[in-house]
Design an enzyme around this catalytic site. Structure first.
Site, PDB file in Angstrom:
ATOM      1  N   SER A 180      41.901  54.032 -39.552  1.00  0.00           N
ATOM      2  CA  SER A 180      40.576  54.396 -40.056  1.00  0.00           C
ATOM      3  C   SER A 180      39.484  53.909 -39.104  1.00  0.00           C
ATOM      4  O   SER A 180      39.488  54.255 -37.930  1.00  0.00           O
ATOM      5  CB  SER A 180      40.405  53.849 -41.478  1.00  0.00           C
ATOM      6  OG  SER A 180      39.325  54.452 -42.128  1.00  0.00           O
ATOM      7  N   HIS A 186      43.954  60.661 -46.472  1.00  0.00           N
ATOM      8  CA  HIS A 186      43.763  59.431 -45.693  1.00  0.00           C
ATOM      9  C   HIS A 186      44.874  58.430 -45.993  1.00  0.00           C
ATOM     10  O   HIS A 186      45.223  57.612 -45.150  1.00  0.00           O
ATOM     11  CB  HIS A 186      42.397  58.833 -46.052  1.00  0.00           C
ATOM     12  CG  HIS A 186      41.881  57.825 -45.066  1.00  0.00           C
ATOM     13  ND1 HIS A 186      41.793  58.067 -43.708  1.00  0.00           N
ATOM     14  CD2 HIS A 186      41.395  56.558 -45.241  1.00  0.00           C
ATOM     15  CE1 HIS A 186      41.282  57.002 -43.095  1.00  0.00           C
ATOM     16  NE2 HIS A 186      41.047  56.078 -43.999  1.00  0.00           N
TER      17      HIS A 186
END
Length: 257
Positions: A122, A236
């Site tokens: 991330s 994600h």
């Protein structure tokens, strides 16, 4: 340079955990170190976390997952976190915390000095990019998983992060374009010498796959070695079973580099 090293309870008998206080540009910054319990020389693994402050904090279980594959893992918390000095940045001055953490692994007695890998998840993706640029040929590989590569794109995509980004970075991309450009190092990607692996879920709404596409394109233009593992159905956060499988695969990929 390590200032303090304290044992931290480990749920695994095969991995020892320590909280570390180390120096980064004169600041005392904290991090988590995981060492395989079996004596030996191991590849080093720099784990660059995502999120900011309490969002995306370093989880011992995740660090153990990677250490269990045969790595000495160090995960900096970044400045201003969990008792560390300084104020947290967002791929700004805090990049020094990643650089210093890489050097800390180079000095670790159980780490093969020329076998240190960079991993970013991330927000850690852009931290990893910056570290791969800084370390050049000293890095054995760089893996970005759901990683940010473009801070202006992050500002555009994540309306929920804009307030934080304006506060930390000093304004919007229109107001302080140079601050965003400094944090988006596409113009220095030519300095990356490590082979790169990009892992991304195509349904990611936290960090769009566009971030990986941009970095992939830039690396290919420069004829840099880049491999991509894109997953059409994942967001994600990958399902636990797939996550574990990909951890095994990516660590094997690292060892083969």
């Amino acid at each position: 340079m390590i200032v303090e090293k304290r044992r931290f309870p480990s749920p695994s008998q095969h991995v020892r955990l320590y909280t570390i206080c180390y120096l980064s540009n004169g600041l005392r910054v904290k991090g988590l170190l995981a060492e395989p319990a079996e004596p030996g020389q191991y590849d080093g693994f720099l784990y660059l976390r995502g999120g900011i402050k309490s969002v995306g904090m370093v989880r011992p279980g995740r660090i153990i997952q990677f250490a269990s594959q045969g790595f000495v893992v160090f995960a900096p918390f970044y400045r201003g976190n969990q008792g560390g000095e300084g104020n947290e940045d967002f791929a700004g001055e805090d990049r020094e915390d990643a650089f210093s953490a890489f050097r800390l692994l180079q000095q670790h007695p159980n780490v093969k000095k020329d076998r240190i890998h960079i991993f970013g998840f991330s927000r850690g993706g852009i931290m990893g990019m910056l570290t791969a640029i800084e370390m050049g040929g000293q890095a054995a590989s760089f893996v970005s998983w759901g990683g940010v590569s473009d801070m202006i794109l992050t500002y555009e995509e994540r309306q929920d992060l804009r307030r934080m980004m304006k506060r930390v970075i000093g304004g919007t991309p229109k107001k302080v374009p140079e601050e965003y450009q400094w944090r988006t190092p596409f113009d220095q990607v030519n300095k990356i010498q490590a082979p790169v692996l990009l892992i991304h879920g195509e349904k990611d709404q936290n960090v769009s796959i566009q971030h990986s596409y941009l970095l992939e394109e830039k690396l290919k233009q420069l004829h840099k070695p880049v491999e991509t593992w894109y997953y059409s159905t994942f967001t994600h956060y990958f399902p636990p079973k797939e996550n574990r499988r990909i951890v095994r695969q990516l660590t094997q990929w690292m060892k083969n580099r």
